[in-house]
Write a protein that holds these residues in place. Structure first.
Motif, mmCIF file in Angstrom:
data_model
loop_
_atom_site.group_PDB
_atom_site.id
_atom_site.type_symbol
_atom_site.label_atom_id
_atom_site.label_comp_id
_atom_site.label_asym_id
_atom_site.label_seq_id
_atom_site.Cartn_x
_atom_site.Cartn_y
_atom_site.Cartn_z
ATOM 1 N N THR B 187 12.644 44.796 28.875
ATOM 2 C CA THR B 187 11.424 45.421 29.377
ATOM 3 C C THR B 187 11.165 44.893 30.788
ATOM 4 N N ARG B 337 8.230 59.914 37.162
ATOM 5 C CA ARG B 337 8.092 58.623 36.466
ATOM 6 C C ARG B 337 6.818 58.623 35.615
ATOM 7 N N THR B 338 5.733 59.107 36.171
ATOM 8 C CA THR B 338 4.483 59.167 35.417
ATOM 9 C C THR B 338 4.615 60.105 34.223
ATOM 10 N N VAL B 339 5.213 61.265 34.452
ATOM 11 C CA VAL B 339 5.406 62.229 33.360
ATOM 12 C C VAL B 339 6.206 61.587 32.228
ATOM 13 N N ARG B 341 6.755 58.405 31.563
ATOM 14 C CA ARG B 341 6.086 57.281 30.897
ATOM 15 C C ARG B 341 5.027 57.771 29.905
ATOM 16 N N HIS B 342 4.245 58.755 30.298
ATOM 17 C CA HIS B 342 3.258 59.299 29.360
ATOM 18 C C HIS B 342 3.942 59.901 28.132
ATOM 19 N N ALA B 345 5.408 57.248 25.856
ATOM 20 C CA ALA B 345 4.366 56.532 25.110
ATOM 21 C C ALA B 345 3.946 57.328 23.878
ATOM 22 N N GLU B 346 3.829 58.629 24.034
ATOM 23 C CA GLU B 346 3.504 59.474 22.866
ATOM 24 C C GLU B 346 4.662 59.488 21.878
ATOM 25 N N GLU B 349 5.111 56.691 19.437
ATOM 26 C CA GLU B 349 4.188 56.631 18.301
ATOM 27 C C GLU B 349 4.814 57.288 17.071
ATOM 28 N N ALA B 394 11.161 54.154 33.396
ATOM 29 C CA ALA B 394 9.962 53.991 32.568
ATOM 30 C C ALA B 394 9.568 52.535 32.364
ATOM 31 N N GLY B 395 10.514 51.613 32.529
ATOM 32 C CA GLY B 395 10.226 50.196 32.302
ATOM 33 C C GLY B 395 10.525 49.714 30.896
ATOM 34 N N TRP B 420 7.964 49.649 25.257
ATOM 35 C CA TRP B 420 7.685 48.473 26.081
ATOM 36 C C TRP B 420 7.444 47.240 25.191
#
Lengths: 56, 450
Positions: B187, B337-339, B341-342, B345-346, B349, B394-395, B420
């Motif tokens: 990470t 990158r923002t797209v 990562r969001h 994250a979903e 789940e 994304a990290g 992450w």
């Protein structure tokens, strides 16, 4: 290259053209992509999930 | 069999338990490098006096007395990093105590050599280096992967059992896949990056290349500065992303990876489902744009013009090409990158792991580093970031695990990606996969190391 005043020979130009033949299409697709409506991520922290989701 | 042929943790246990003399182990490692390294060119510098001093002063940490190698990307107190290049792009670097050096020193490890790398870290094959290319121990006419080419080749050739690499667009995972090793891309921010030459990086991490997951857990823990706990992997939800990540791979690679995913699922009572994430079609170019432009802050046209012919033609041309990238492309890459990562994250789940081949095809020849995939023949450097760039963009953490060999006897790697901070889950899953395959791939050694 002229704008940058960076002398570039034929061998370098040939490599640049070959690289652009590969990366040019995805680069153009990225430039043309509509990425509207994306929730901005202020203070991005790459070690974590995006904050908005993290706090849900 | 020499203790050098044992995994990192067994070397550490033998020294800690008094069953092995660390001085003898160090001399054996230096001897093996002298004897075997000419075949693989993995180690570009040794410094026996400094290594012996490290041992003399070593604390009784988790790697006390164990020989390791470190990529030419990290400064040491007696040697500045050279990045596999004949000239620096930015200001000259100085010797120093980089984060990985400090972590290894404080763990009691002994650095026996600096490992080769792809010139400036700007490639996934390792076929270009000012030192000459490192060679893949499984076939010395093949690429070892890059940019951590030397760490990969050194561990696969059993010169050392563990090496520290760096990963900005897959640079630990590609050599792990090409050389039949386990490589962890942590990470972002979890592993030490002190005194890296790109201090503003948002993509690069230090990480371990070792034979198997348990060794990566040990060496990774040293780089993280914390113990990476082990747990049993039970009922993982594994996500398979349809499309080019699987379908545009060499059929042997895809088949071996599918079998490995099924073996992992069956062994752990897990589930496998098709999933997807937004922005996937732009990951290749976005990860390359972000990852390959972070060091441009140190570059000027004058410095590029000053690069001589001891810097490769490709590097000189690529640097010029980067200066021509439109600003809008960089802005869009950051938006991607923002797209991503969001969306990830979903996605995390609903799944615990994402899985696809680490590289699309086995190691290509050094003299023609192109790969054949169903959509055509491409430079490996073009195809590989499509498989490996997501984790850096994304990290998130990712690991490459050896899962088979091609009909030409070349290693095949499966990549697992987690959310992450879930690096430990990746190590757990990799261990479960090793057990499910009777450690057939992690314990295999190339003929030159036999």
């Amino acid at each position: 290259m002229e704008l940058l005043e960076l002398e570039t020979g034929e061998p370098e130009l040939a490599v640049i053209e070959a690289v652009d033949a590969l990366y040019g299409p995805p680069l153009q697709a990225l430039i043309e992509a509509e990425l509207d409506g994306v929730e901005p991520e202020a203070g991005i922290d790459l070690s974590q999930a995006p904050r908005a989701l993290e706090s849900r | 069999m020499s203790l050098l042929d044992s995994p990192l943790r067994e070397q550490a246990a033998a020294v800690a338990g008094g069953d092995a003399d660390p001085g003898e182990l160090l001399e054996a490692a230096l001897g093996r490098i002298e004897e075997r390294n000419p075949e693989v060119n993995a180690i570009v510098d040794t410094f026996p006096a400094e290594s012996r001093r490290m041992l003399d002063e070593a604390p009784r940490g988790p790697l006390f007395g164990v020989p390791v190698a470190i990529k030419d990307e990290w400064p040491l107190p007696w040697r500045a990093e050279r990045l596999g290049a004949a000239q620096y792009l930015g200001p000259p670097r100085s010797p120093g105590e980089s984060g990985p050096y400090r972590a290894l020193r404080d763990a009691g490890a002994v650095i026996v050599g600096v490992a080769n790398m792809h010139e400036y870290g700007a490639g996934s094959t390792g076929h270009t280096s000012a030192y000459g290319p490192a060679r893949n121990p499984w076939d010395t006419d093949r690429c070892p992967g890059g940019s951590s080419s030397g760490p990969g080749a050194a561990v696969a050739a059993r010169l050392v059992a563990g090496a520290v690499g760096a990963d900005g667009v897959g640079s630990i995972r590609y050599p792990a896949a090409y050389c039949g090793l386990t490589g962890l891309k942590p990470t972002f921010g979890r592993s030490t990056m002190l005194d890296h030459h790109v201090p503003q990086t948002t993509t690069i991490v230090s990480g371990p290349l070792c034979r198997d997951a348990a060794d990566c857990r040990l060496l990774g823990g040293v780089l993280f500065g914390e113990v990476l706990a082990s747990s049993e992997t039970t009922e993982p939800r594994i996500g398979i992303v349809p499309g080019e990540l699987w379908d545009d791979c060499d059929p042997e690679v895809a088949e071996a990876c599918r079998e490995a995913v099924e073996a992992l699922r069956a062994a752990t009572g897990g589930t496998v489902a098709e999933v997807d994430f937004d922005g996937r079609e732009h990951v290749l170019i976005a990860s390359v744009l972000v990852g390959q432009t972070e060091e441009l802050a140190d570059v000027t046209p004058e410095r590029i013009a000053a690069l001589g012919e001891d810097v490769s033609l490709v590097a000189r041309a690529l640097l010029r090409y980067r200066l021509l990238i439109p600003a809008i492309a960089m802005a869009k890459a950051r938006r991607v990158r923002t797209v991503v990562r969001h969306s990830l994250a979903e996605l995390f789940e609903t799944v615990d792991l994402l899985a696809w081949p680490t590289v699309a095809a086995p190691a290509p020849p050094l003299d023609n580093p192109t790969v054949e995939v169903p959509s055509g023949t491409y430079p490996a450097d073009y195809v590989n970031p499509r498989q490996g760039g997501l984790a850096n963009l994304a990290g998130v953490p990712a690991i490459s695990v050896p899962v088979g060999r091609s009909s030409e006897g070349l290693p095949i790697g499966l990549q697992l990606i987690a959310a992450w901070g879930r690096d430990e889950l990746l190590l757990d899953a990799a261990e479960a996969l090793e057990e499910a395959t009777d450690r057939a791939w992690v314990d295999a050694a190339p003929a030159l190391a036999g």
